[in-house]
Write a protein that holds these residues in place. Structure first.
Motif, PDB file in Angstrom:
ATOM      1  N   GLY A 198      31.377  39.138   9.950  1.00 16.23           N
ATOM      2  CA  GLY A 198      30.990  37.842   9.418  1.00 16.23           C
ATOM      3  C   GLY A 198      29.883  37.214  10.242  1.00 16.23           C
ATOM      4  O   GLY A 198      29.708  37.553  11.421  1.00 16.23           O
ATOM      5  N   THR A 199      29.128  36.319   9.638  1.00 12.91           N
ATOM      6  CA  THR A 199      28.064  35.601  10.357  1.00 12.91           C
ATOM      7  C   THR A 199      28.463  34.130  10.421  1.00 12.91           C
ATOM      8  O   THR A 199      29.457  33.792  11.045  1.00 12.91           O
ATOM      9  N   HIS A 200      27.701  33.255   9.794  1.00  9.47           N
ATOM     10  CA  HIS A 200      28.107  31.854   9.642  1.00  9.47           C
ATOM     11  C   HIS A 200      27.412  31.290   8.418  1.00  9.47           C
ATOM     12  O   HIS A 200      26.486  31.893   7.855  1.00  9.47           O
ATOM     13  N   ALA A 201      27.844  30.115   8.006  1.00  8.40           N
ATOM     14  CA  ALA A 201      27.297  29.484   6.810  1.00  8.40           C
ATOM     15  C   ALA A 201      26.132  28.555   7.168  1.00  8.40           C
ATOM     16  O   ALA A 201      25.931  28.191   8.333  1.00  8.40           O
ATOM     17  N   HIS A 202      25.380  28.138   6.152  1.00 15.06           N
ATOM     18  CA  HIS A 202      24.323  27.148   6.370  1.00 15.06           C
ATOM     19  C   HIS A 202      24.899  25.836   6.892  1.00 15.06           C
ATOM     20  O   HIS A 202      24.247  25.112   7.648  1.00 15.06           O
ATOM     21  N   SER A 203      26.133  25.543   6.493  1.00 14.13           N
ATOM     22  CA  SER A 203      26.753  24.279   6.922  1.00 14.13           C
ATOM     23  C   SER A 203      26.912  24.209   8.435  1.00 14.13           C
ATOM     24  O   SER A 203      26.910  23.105   9.011  1.00 14.13           O
ATOM     25  N   TRP A 204      27.060  25.383   9.087  1.00 12.46           N
ATOM     26  CA  TRP A 204      27.165  25.373  10.558  1.00 12.46           C
ATOM     27  C   TRP A 204      25.899  24.786  11.178  1.00 12.46           C
ATOM     28  O   TRP A 204      25.958  23.989  12.112  1.00 12.46           O
ATOM     29  N   VAL A 205      24.764  25.162  10.641  1.00 17.16           N
ATOM     30  CA  VAL A 205      23.492  24.649  11.162  1.00 17.16           C
ATOM     31  C   VAL A 205      23.303  23.189  10.775  1.00 17.16           C
ATOM     32  O   VAL A 205      22.879  22.347  11.590  1.00 17.16           O
ATOM     33  N   ALA A 221      30.136  30.285  21.912  1.00 17.65           N
ATOM     34  CA  ALA A 221      31.494  30.569  21.432  1.00 17.65           C
ATOM     35  C   ALA A 221      31.720  32.055  21.180  1.00 17.65           C
ATOM     36  O   ALA A 221      32.814  32.582  21.416  1.00 17.65           O
ATOM     37  N   LEU A 222      30.663  32.733  20.701  1.00 21.55           N
ATOM     38  CA  LEU A 222      30.820  34.133  20.280  1.00 21.55           C
ATOM     39  C   LEU A 222      29.736  35.012  20.903  1.00 21.55           C
ATOM     40  O   LEU A 222      28.937  35.629  20.189  1.00 21.55           O
ATOM     41  N   PRO A 223      29.686  35.111  22.210  1.00 23.08           N
ATOM     42  CA  PRO A 223      28.586  35.838  22.853  1.00 23.08           C
ATOM     43  C   PRO A 223      28.652  37.359  22.672  1.00 23.08           C
ATOM     44  O   PRO A 223      27.633  38.037  22.813  1.00 23.08           O
ATOM     45  N   ASP A 224      29.833  37.889  22.362  1.00 19.57           N
ATOM     46  CA  ASP A 224      29.973  39.341  22.280  1.00 19.57           C
ATOM     47  C   ASP A 224      29.667  39.896  20.886  1.00 19.57           C
ATOM     48  O   ASP A 224      29.451  41.094  20.730  1.00 19.57           O
ATOM     49  N   TYR A 225      29.718  39.041  19.891  1.00 16.52           N
ATOM     50  CA  TYR A 225      29.296  39.462  18.548  1.00 16.52           C
ATOM     51  C   TYR A 225      28.642  38.268  17.889  1.00 16.52           C
ATOM     52  O   TYR A 225      29.315  37.335  17.452  1.00 16.52           O
ATOM     53  N   LEU A 226      27.338  38.266  17.843  1.00 20.74           N
ATOM     54  CA  LEU A 226      26.623  37.102  17.330  1.00 20.74           C
ATOM     55  C   LEU A 226      25.619  37.532  16.271  1.00 20.74           C
ATOM     56  O   LEU A 226      24.795  38.418  16.482  1.00 20.74           O
ATOM     57  N   SER A 227      25.726  36.891  15.112  1.00 14.76           N
ATOM     58  CA  SER A 227      24.755  37.071  14.034  1.00 14.76           C
ATOM     59  C   SER A 227      24.342  35.683  13.577  1.00 14.76           C
ATOM     60  O   SER A 227      25.196  34.832  13.281  1.00 14.76           O
ATOM     61  N   LEU A 228      23.070  35.430  13.522  1.00 20.50           N
ATOM     62  CA  LEU A 228      22.560  34.083  13.217  1.00 20.50           C
ATOM     63  C   LEU A 228      21.859  34.061  11.867  1.00 20.50           C
ATOM     64  O   LEU A 228      20.969  34.879  11.591  1.00 20.50           O
ATOM     65  N   LEU A 229      22.262  33.118  11.038  1.00 22.33           N
ATOM     66  CA  LEU A 229      21.653  32.900   9.729  1.00 22.33           C
ATOM     67  C   LEU A 229      20.392  32.056   9.918  1.00 22.33           C
ATOM     68  O   LEU A 229      20.456  30.918  10.392  1.00 22.33           O
TER      69      LEU A 229
END
Length: 484
Positions: A198-205, A221-229
């Protein structure tokens, strides 16, 4: 997602027919049904069989509860109490033969065969077709997508667009069978052991004051698995530069940004530019994920245009099979008991494609010993041994019999495996990874021309001479009766 308490997961006419058989005293007559589909979905050259595990769970747990019987007692048909008591004691005591999940399959060949009393064979029809049709459809769509991105990572992202929870979870499983690498659905992950991503939603930004702040908090929060939208505001002017800055902060802590995700815009242009920006920043290891209503056709075109995409998130178009949302599998009576003897039966139709092939049948896959590739699927009656013994085999098109081919030096693989015998489960359900590997082995058995996305070569599905003659004879007998 449960497969218990599903006795009423059936069409009402099934219960009505069983009731009428009971009234007539014919509910214990023996019958044989076969499940198959008439036309391949998506214009594909093959389908991928799936759904057996849920069918096994359903039949193993098939019971009428007190609540079920109380509900049936309220129906306008006024079923007699003695009939409801018969249902209370119901257990499946028949035989079931099936393809293995992950098998490649083709039109008009038996995928599942059910033998037993007319009561039990009729009752299981609706649920069996429901599970087989949906999961085979999604597995086929997923395999089709995998064919255009064989070396890329595929993520199943369809839960929120699926037709309810069962479709999301079992659809994720079907996609995994056909080569998808992970799912966003945690329940599917927990239930079947499928990797989750999973990544994150636009709402996070949006909820933070700046995109950079949002990225840095998420990275913390998630340094070991990070994917940025990166497309909430402007992909190339804002999103990618902020992702690069965040990646550098992670590197300072000995961590790495895993990926960025593109979810809108011109994915070819944006992925090429994003790849250039990442590489120039010394971040060649950062992957590019793409989503946004993708399917095999869009992905094929993006790759042809040189898109620099490593990971594909496929949702709506996969989980809903949007371009063909139903497989159209059917379940037809092929043999019945009459005066204590089993005899073939046929359904005649004004639509030629709906005329059934009578008699209980086996399905053999004819494989060349020289090449190891499949030549044809051969449908024969159970007592026939010509193909099983390896004798010279004459194949002909059942619609155009002048199209003939003779084969020798082959192996005949029996495709229908015993699953239930006398109501007892005799089949060891394989692990999901085994099914996934089996599907890949199946693909390797076929020449590429049968597997291509566009205008695939038609794979042979042939009736034996005896099965074909039986069908023609029964059609002729029926037509002769009409003329009298």
């Amino acid at each position: 997602m449960l497969s218990e308490h599903l006795a009423l997961h059936t069409d009402k006419y099934q219960i009505n027919m069983i009731y009428a058989h009971w009234i007539n005293g014919s509910h214990n007559r023996k019958a044989v049904f076969e499940a198959y589909f008439r036309k391949l979905p998506f214009g594909n050259g093959y389908a991928v069989f799936a759904g057996l595990e849920r069918i096994v769970q359903y039949i193993s747990n098939l019971r009428f509860t007190d609540k079920d019987l109380a509900y049936l007692a309220q129906q306008e048909e006024n079923y007699k109490p003695e009939f409801l008591e018969l249902l209370r004691d119901f257990r499946f005591r028949g035989n079931l033969f099936s393809l293995q999940e992950g098998d490649l399959c083709f039109p008009n060949e038996p995928l599942i065969r059910v033998e037993g009393s007319i009561m039990e064979t009729q009752l299981v029809e609706t649920a069996l077709l429901n599970f087989m049709n949906f999961q085979t459809l999604i597995a086929t769509k997923a395999s089709r997508i995998k064919r255009v991105a064989e070396k890329d990572v595929l993520l199943e992202f369809g839960s929120r667009r699926a037709q309810e929870a069962d479709a999301a979870v079992w659809g994720a499983r079907a996609a995994y069978i056909s080569g998808f690498d992970a799912t966003s659905n945690l329940l599917a992950g927990e239930t079947f052991g499928i990797p989750t991503k999973g990544t994150h939603a636009h709402s996070w930004v949006q909820i933070f004051d700046s995109e950079q702040e949002a990225f840095e908090i998420y990275a913390k929060a998630l340094p070991d698995y990070l994917s940025l939208l990166v497309d909430t505001f402007d992909t190339l002017e804002s999103g990618v530069p902020h992702a690069i800055r965040t990646a550098k902060l992670l590197e300072a802590e000995g961590k790495r940004l895993g990926s960025i995700r593109l979810d809108s815009g011109d994915l070819t242009y944006l992925s090429i530019q994003a790849r250039r920006m990442l590489d120039e920043a010394g971040l060649p290891y950062v992957k590019i994920v793409a989503s946004n209503d993708l399917d095999e056709n869009t992905m094929f075109n993006l790759k042809a245009q040189g898109a620099r995409i490593d990971v594909w998130g496929v949702g709506t178009q996969l989980i809903t099979a949007a371009d063909q949302p139903a497989l159209g599998g059917v379940y037809k009576l092929v043999e019945r008991e009459r005066n204590g003897v089993m005899e073939p039966t046929i359904k005649i139709s004004g639509n030629p494609e709906k005329v059934t092939s009578p008699g209980k049948k086996d399905l053999l896959r004819i494989v060349s010993k020289e090449s190891g590739k499949a030549i044809a699927d051969y449908i024969c009656l159970p007592h026939e041994d010509q193909a099983r013994s390896g004798g010279k085999l004459r194949l002909f098109d059942p619609v155009h019999p002048y199209l003939k081919k003779s084969v020798k030096d082959y192996e005949a693989i029996s495709m229908l495996q015993p699953v239930f015998a006398g109501g007892e489960l005799v089949y060891d359900l394989p692990q999901l990874e085994e099914i996934r590997n089996h599907h890949q082995d199946q693909l390797n058995m076929f020449w590429p021309e049968y597997l291509r996305k566009l205008n695939p070569e038609i794979y042979r599905v042939n009736l034996s001479q005896e099965a074909w003659e039986l069908k023609q004879r029964m059609i002729e007998e029926h037509m002769s009766q009409l003329e009298e």
